[in-house]
Structure formats: structure tokens, C-alpha cells
Design an enzyme around this catalytic site. Structure first.
Site, PDB file in Angstrom:
ATOM      1  N   TRP A  75      52.244  43.052   6.143  1.00  0.00           N
ATOM      2  CA  TRP A  75      51.906  44.414   5.726  1.00  0.00           C
ATOM      3  C   TRP A  75      50.850  44.332   4.627  1.00  0.00           C
ATOM      4  CZ3 TRP A  75      54.539  47.274   1.336  1.00  0.00           C
ATOM      5  CH2 TRP A  75      54.139  48.619   1.288  1.00  0.00           C
ATOM      6  N   ASP A 156      62.110  42.062   3.074  1.00  0.00           N
ATOM      7  CA  ASP A 156      61.597  43.430   3.067  1.00  0.00           C
ATOM      8  C   ASP A 156      62.191  44.117   4.296  1.00  0.00           C
ATOM      9  OD1 ASP A 156      60.231  45.802   2.912  1.00  0.00           O
ATOM     10  OD2 ASP A 156      58.213  44.921   2.958  1.00  0.00           O
ATOM     11  N   LYS A 192      61.239  55.471   6.961  1.00  0.00           N
ATOM     12  CA  LYS A 192      61.190  55.567   8.420  1.00  0.00           C
ATOM     13  C   LYS A 192      62.520  56.023   8.996  1.00  0.00           C
ATOM     14  CE  LYS A 192      57.767  52.654   7.248  1.00  0.00           C
ATOM     15  NZ  LYS A 192      57.607  52.115   5.878  1.00  0.00           N
TER      16      LYS A 192
END
Length: 347
Positions: A75, A156, A192
Site C-alpha cells: 500500500w 495491517d 471498508k
């Protein structure tokens, strides 16, 4: 006049207690020994980004000189976060362009070669940007090597429940490492899976060797957070606590996540079917089905992605990543035609 410290709308520095409780239980399971033995320090952070940044400051202060290993690719904000935290980082091999899959041997070799006591940043599920995750057997081997090298795993977790549709399946990698008795860090985000992007809701969790260590770690995380942002937001934290803490709402949420994950899996299958039916070159497109989550690494290079945009008006990142969450079943055939044309007619 109300003084700042008297405003009852402020949360404590560590966040909403009910949020921290359900967040830890969601990630590790309510009966996990790390929770029962009070070996877990959980602090509410500003979504995943803020939680990672808080952890970065913690590493910089209490593990001076320690390096963070980051997957290649990862990311985009990971590097910014550790640069800003003044934490040195290097990359380990992850993506294999030849197979459009995991370079597992390269990953293991790079983790082995890293200085002992490094932090290894791992995507708990639905690796961003590739959508390529290790298998359960590969996770076991990764844990073996990290344990042998006395590294500290740093997860993560941005898509729990949103990747496979199962909260437990998507937390399996984290729980595996915790079950081995390792000390580890986990950054979480609810952007999300609960759609709380604008509320900035997440947490940093630190699994420690003892309850005393967890108490001290939590105290130091609060000490870092105080001058950084003082207090986390309350409204999204209450939403999480209410949804996860109420059996009826919790079951409704799980059903919706399963539906969303299923829709993305359906789009993956449709795209794969169109690619294999249309492409007569014999190319193996099965990597589309092996990947998981919102994203897919198509293997397209920069010139090919430009062809996708300029000729087909399909807009994607230059590294070949597409977001399957934005793809409908009706558009799969068109996307398939665009990918095949770009693969075979642009070098």
C-alpha cells in the site's frame, strides 16, 4: 464557561472502552489467551493510517535503529508513514510478475536475511495492491522464520470480514502468530468492512509477553498519542461498539459482509470465464481466481495500462491494479476484451 478538560464529549486518550473490547475480541476471538491473560494493549487510533503512524512513533522511540520490512509492492502510504516516523525500512520480495503470484521463496529469503529483531509488516488478508495472500501452509513457514530470527510481526488488517466474507478466516493469520506466543502488533481499520471511512475508526493492538508489559505498553502509546492528536473520535467508535456488541446487528453485519465478498468473488469468476473463453492463446488466467479481496493485479505493464485507458477508456493504476469492487457483472466481458487486447497487442 466549560474548560477543555471538562468537556464530557472527549473520549479518554485510549479511546472508547467498549470499542476497544469488541475490537480486540473481533480480531483475536473472545476466548483467546492474549485477552484472557490481559496481555493485549489496545488503543483506538485514527483508522488504519493513524494506528500505523502511532505504532511507527512507538517503534522509533522504544526500538531505536530497528528496521521495518515492507512487501514489494505494498500500500502506497506504508512508506510515507514510516518515513514520517523516522523508522528505517526496506522491502522484501512478494510479487512474482512471471506467475502473477507470490514470490514465496524470495519473501522467505529476505525475511531470513534481515537483521535480527526487525519488524515484518504483513497484510493480514487481501494484500493491497496485489490481492495475493499466502496459503495457510505458507503462513506457518513465515511464522517459523520470523520466530527463528526473533523478528516482531506487524500486521495491517484493513479488510477483516470483507475479503473472504468470514471474520474468523480473515483473522486466521494474526491468530496463528498469537497462538505461537509471539509478541506482535496489529493495526486495524473499519473503513471498508463497516463503511466508516469518514469517521476515521481503527485501533493499534500490541500483544505482549505479560499483563504487566501490556499495561506499560498501553501507557506509552497513550503518551505518544496525547501530543499527536490528543483524543480519537467518538461517533464511529460507538457505531462499532453497538454493531459488534448487539447479536442481532452483528449477525446482520456479517450477512452483509458475506454478500459483498460473494459479489466480488462472482465478478472474479465472471471475468475469468470471459478471459478464458475469449483468449485463444492458451494463457493461464487462473491467478484472477487465486487472488482475494477488492483488488486484482492483472500483470499489465505501464504501456498496457495506458492502452486500457487511451483505447478502451478503462481507468486503472499504472502498476496494473484494478478494483473489482467497482466492476459490475455486465462490464466483465468488455473488461476482458480490453485486457486481452492490451496483453497481446501492446508490449
Amino acid at each position: 464557561m466549560i474548560e477543555r478538560g471538562e468537556n464530557k464529549e472527549y473520549l479518554p486518550i485510549e479511546g472508547l472502552a467498549a470499542f476497544n473490547k469488541v475490537t480486540a475480541e473481533l480480531l483475536f476471538g473472545a476466548d483467546n489467551p492474549v485477552i484472557k491473560q490481559q496481555r493485549l494493549a489496545t488503543v483506538q487510533g485514527l483508522s488504519g493510517t493513524g494506528s500505523l503512524r502511532l505504532a511507527g512513533a512507538f517503534i522509533e522511540r522504544y526500538f531505536p535503529g530497528a528496521k521495518v520490512l515492507i512487501s514489494s509492492p505494498t500500500w502506497g502510504n506504508h512508506k510515507n508513514i514510516f518515513n514520517d516516523s523516522r523508522v528505517p525500512w526496506s522491502e522484501y520480495r512478494y510479487y512474482d510478475p512471471k506467475t502473477v503470484g507470490l514470490d514465496f521463496e524470495g519473501m522467505i529469503a529476505d525475511i531470513k536475511a534481515a537483521p535480527e529483531g526487525s519488524f515484518v509488516l504483513l497484510h493480514g488478508c487481501a494484500h493491497n495492491p496485489t490481492g495475493i495472500d499466502p496459503t495457510p501452509e505458507q503462513w506457518e513457514k513465515i511464522a517459523d522464520v520470523i520466530q527463528e530470527k526473533n523478528h516482531i510481526p506487524f500486521f495491517d488488517v484493513a479488510y477483516q470480514g470483507f475479503a473472504s466474507g468470514s471474520l474468523d478466516t480473515d483473522a486466521a493469520s494474526v491468530r496463528l502468530f498469537a497462538a505461537r506466543g509471539l509478541e506482535l502488533l496489529v493495526a486495524q481499520s473499519y473503513s471498508k468492512n463497516l463503511g466508516l471511512y469518514a469517521e476515521r475508526i481503527g485501533a493499534i493492538n500490541v500483544v505482549c509477553a505479560s499483563s504487566d508489559a501490556a499495561t506499560r505498553v498501553k501507557s506509552q502509546l497513550k503518551r505518544i498519542a496525547r501530543p499527536m492528536y490528543s483524543n480519537p473520535p467518538i461517533h464511529g467508535a460507538r457505531i462499532v461498539a453497538n454493531v459488534v456488541g448487539d447479536p442481532a446487528l452483528f449477525n446482520e453485519w456479517k450477512a452483509e459482509m458475506e454478500m459483498m465478498a460473494g459479489r466480488i468473488k462472482g465478478v472474479r469468476q465472471k471475468l475469468y470465464d470471459n478471459l478464458t473463453a475469449t483468449d485463444k492463446s492458451g494463457k493461464d488466467w487462473s491467478f484472477i481466481l487465486k487472488q482475494i479481496g477488492m483488488f486484482s493485479f492483472t500483470g499489465l505493464n505501464k504501456a498496457q495500462t495506458e492502452n486500457m485507458t487511451n483505447k478502451w477508456h478503462v481507468y486503472m493504476t499504472k502498476d496494473g491494479r484494478i478494483s473489482l469492487a467497482g466492476l459490475s457483472l455486465a462490464k466483465c466481458e468488455y473488461l476482458s476484451d480490453a485486457i486481452i487486447d492490451s496483453y497481446h497487442n501492446v508490449s
